[in-house]
Design a protein around this motif. Structure first.
Motif, PDB file in Angstrom:
ATOM      1  N   SER A 100       0.829  -1.210   0.000  1.00  0.00           N
ATOM      2  CA  SER A 100       0.000   0.000   0.000  1.00  0.00           C
ATOM      3  C   SER A 100       0.860   1.255   0.000  1.00  0.00           C
ATOM      4  O   SER A 100       0.397   2.328   0.373  1.00  0.00           O
ATOM      5  CB  SER A 100      -0.942   0.006   1.209  1.00  0.00           C
ATOM      6  N   ASP A 104      -2.041   3.084  -5.875  1.00  0.00           N
ATOM      7  CA  ASP A 104      -2.741   1.802  -5.820  1.00  0.00           C
ATOM      8  C   ASP A 104      -2.244   0.888  -6.945  1.00  0.00           C
ATOM      9  O   ASP A 104      -2.318   1.235  -8.124  1.00  0.00           O
ATOM     10  CB  ASP A 104      -4.249   2.056  -5.987  1.00  0.00           C
ATOM     11  N   HIS A 106      -3.482  -1.710  -8.205  1.00  0.00           N
ATOM     12  CA  HIS A 106      -4.509  -2.099  -9.174  1.00  0.00           C
ATOM     13  C   HIS A 106      -4.483  -1.147 -10.370  1.00  0.00           C
ATOM     14  O   HIS A 106      -4.608  -1.570 -11.523  1.00  0.00           O
ATOM     15  CB  HIS A 106      -5.895  -2.063  -8.533  1.00  0.00           C
ATOM     16  N   THR A 135      -8.468  -8.625  -8.266  1.00  0.00           N
ATOM     17  CA  THR A 135      -9.888  -8.779  -7.975  1.00  0.00           C
ATOM     18  C   THR A 135     -10.613  -9.612  -9.015  1.00  0.00           C
ATOM     19  O   THR A 135     -11.821  -9.807  -8.919  1.00  0.00           O
ATOM     20  CB  THR A 135     -10.563  -7.390  -7.883  1.00  0.00           C
ATOM     21  N   GLN A 220      -8.492  -5.469   7.406  1.00  0.00           N
ATOM     22  CA  GLN A 220      -9.445  -4.951   6.429  1.00  0.00           C
ATOM     23  C   GLN A 220     -10.902  -5.176   6.835  1.00  0.00           C
ATOM     24  O   GLN A 220     -11.815  -4.699   6.151  1.00  0.00           O
ATOM     25  CB  GLN A 220      -9.204  -5.598   5.063  1.00  0.00           C
ATOM     26  N   LYS A 284     -10.332  10.515   2.098  1.00  0.00           N
ATOM     27  CA  LYS A 284     -10.272  10.239   0.664  1.00  0.00           C
ATOM     28  C   LYS A 284      -9.221  11.100  -0.014  1.00  0.00           C
ATOM     29  O   LYS A 284      -8.478  10.640  -0.889  1.00  0.00           O
ATOM     30  CB  LYS A 284     -11.647  10.485   0.026  1.00  0.00           C
ATOM     31  N   HIS A 289      -5.653   7.464  -2.948  1.00  0.00           N
ATOM     32  CA  HIS A 289      -4.883   6.921  -4.077  1.00  0.00           C
ATOM     33  C   HIS A 289      -4.085   5.677  -3.710  1.00  0.00           C
ATOM     34  O   HIS A 289      -3.430   5.078  -4.574  1.00  0.00           O
ATOM     35  CB  HIS A 289      -3.926   7.993  -4.611  1.00  0.00           C
ATOM     36  N   SER A 291      -3.766   1.688  -2.105  1.00  0.00           N
ATOM     37  CA  SER A 291      -4.625   0.504  -2.084  1.00  0.00           C
ATOM     38  C   SER A 291      -5.242   0.255  -0.715  1.00  0.00           C
ATOM     39  O   SER A 291      -6.327  -0.309  -0.604  1.00  0.00           O
ATOM     40  CB  SER A 291      -3.833  -0.725  -2.533  1.00  0.00           C
ATOM     41  N   SER A 293      -6.779   2.106   1.159  1.00  0.00           N
ATOM     42  CA  SER A 293      -7.965   2.922   1.455  1.00  0.00           C
ATOM     43  C   SER A 293      -9.253   2.289   0.951  1.00  0.00           C
ATOM     44  O   SER A 293     -10.336   2.832   1.193  1.00  0.00           O
ATOM     45  CB  SER A 293      -7.816   4.305   0.808  1.00  0.00           C
ATOM     46  N   TRP A 294      -9.158   1.145   0.282  1.00  0.00           N
ATOM     47  CA  TRP A 294     -10.323   0.631  -0.458  1.00  0.00           C
ATOM     48  C   TRP A 294     -11.504   0.270   0.439  1.00  0.00           C
ATOM     49  O   TRP A 294     -12.656   0.294  -0.001  1.00  0.00           O
ATOM     50  CB  TRP A 294      -9.920  -0.562  -1.320  1.00  0.00           C
ATOM     51  N   ARG A 295     -11.259  -0.020   1.715  1.00  0.00           N
ATOM     52  CA  ARG A 295     -12.353  -0.373   2.615  1.00  0.00           C
ATOM     53  C   ARG A 295     -12.883   0.839   3.380  1.00  0.00           C
ATOM     54  O   ARG A 295     -13.758   0.709   4.240  1.00  0.00           O
ATOM     55  CB  ARG A 295     -11.881  -1.430   3.617  1.00  0.00           C
TER      56      ARG A 295
END
Length: 376
Positions: A100, A104, A106, A135, A220, A284, A289, A291, A293-295
């Protein structure tokens, strides 16, 4: 153009856009993996974040009926942080795992895959492609192992000879019959350091993972963290690197040439207390930006509370009391109550007793009781 020439040019193009390693395998089913995934389901070892349909995870032609091959790519990421801030009393810090740091992954891997898709579409009429990162349905590590990127290690990571296990993976299924790469022989040998030092015993012999015990998963979750894990996560805010940092194959592997993965020290090791009252908008803007932070902010805040309890940080008491009294989320109130008891500062018992009188949520009341027990 022959398939051989196309493949050679494709490999060269991949390198030119920042793909650190590329490998190829057939679109044949992953039969050994299928048996392992079914066993995982039987043992209830799955996290719930992954695709539940084992057939989709192991049979590429169910995702692309005309599939002939799968392309696996790897991007290396850094293992060390320059100018890392050091936490101290009154200014305690948490940490995000290496996966992280920076942008990110992804997004970064997807950008490469999109360029690779476009390159093939320009050169091969009627080409069929389906790509994915993490994912997607396919198991990135299984594809990478069969495509010769690295071997599947006892810590359930793919270890590459060049970059260790510090790599992000992605894959592209296509109807182009690329020649398969040669898999790499497993080199873990008798070493079991990762298994021995896993903080929660999540790593099982034979390279199997009980995901529900893995700190990377636990950090998470959005619910109250089970009691047995609260003292195990330390100051981790997102993820866990222990099984990678102890691995001898990762020794002296740094991989710091992708600027987009270079960590901002203040984001990778942020101060804990400011996280307790950060707004959704601020979270945010600051962490959106990465990874981790996705949850959303809730798991990060819960973990920050546990980290402050880990440090027994008395300076955080006013902020924790504020959460216990006013936060609308039971998980945050309850975790704050437990942390107040764990820290055990002057006045903690009175605070918890007053909160117990006013608290209507049974789960939070139970956490207040746990806090009081810790004090006694």
């Amino acid at each position: 153009m022959t398939i051989t020439q196309l493949q050679q040019d494709f490999i060269a193009y991949a390198a030119s856009i920042g793909v650190d390693k590329i490998g190829f395998t057939t679109a044949a089913p992953f039969m050994e993996l299928k048996n392992r995934l079914r066993r995982q389901q039987e043992l209830n070892f799955q996290s719930g974040f992954e695709e539940s349909d084992v057939e989709l995870r192991t049979e590429p032609t169910k995702l692309l009926p005309q599939a002939e091959s799968i392309v696996s790519i790897a991007l290396a990421y850094p293992s060390r942080m320059d100018n890392a801030p050091i936490g101290k009393k009154g200014e305690r810090r948490g940490i995000f795992c290496r996966a992280s740091w920076g942008v990110d992954y992804h997004v970064a891997v997807r950008e490469r895959l999109t360029k690779l898709e476009a390159w093939l579409q320009e050169r091969v009429p009627n080409v069929q492609i389906r790509s994915m990162v993490d994912t997607g349905e396919l198991v990135d590590r299984a594809v990478a192992e069969r495509a010769g990127i690295g071997w599947s290690a006892k810590n359930c990571s793919v270890i590459t000879p060049e970059f260790g296990s510090y790599v992000y993976l992605g894959e592209l299924i296509t109807n182009i019959p690329f020649a398969p790469s040669t898999p790499i022989e497993e080199e873990c040998g008798d070493c079991r350091l990762c298994i021995d030092v896993c903080p929660t015993g999540a790593l099982i012999e034979g390279g199997q993972l009980d995901s529900k015990r893995c700190i990377a998963f636990l950090t998470q979750t959005k619910t109250m963290l089970p009691d047995e894990f609260r003292t195990k996560i330390g100051n981790r805010l997102y993820g866990c690197d222990t099984c990678q940092t102890v691995c001898p194959k990762n020794k002296r592997k740094h991989n710091d040439w992708h600027e987009e993965f270079t960590p901002d020290p203040e984001l990778a090791k942020p101060l804990l207390e400011p996280l307790l009252h950060i707004s959704n908008k601020e979270f945010k803007a600051k962490f959106g930006h990465v990874s981790g932070s996705w949850r959303g902010k809730k798991p990060i805040q819960r973990n920050a509370i546990l980290a402050l309890a880990h440090f027994k940080e008395e300076a955080a008491m006013p902020a924790l009391v504020e959460l216990l009294k006013k936060d609308e989320r039971p998980v945050i109130r309850g975790t704050a109550a437990w942390a107040i008891g764990k820290i055990g500062a002057d006045g903690a018992e009175e605070v918890l007793l007053q909160a117990k009188e006013k608290e209507a949520d049974e789960q939070v009341v139970a956490e207040i009781e746990k806090g009081l027990q810790l004090l006694r």
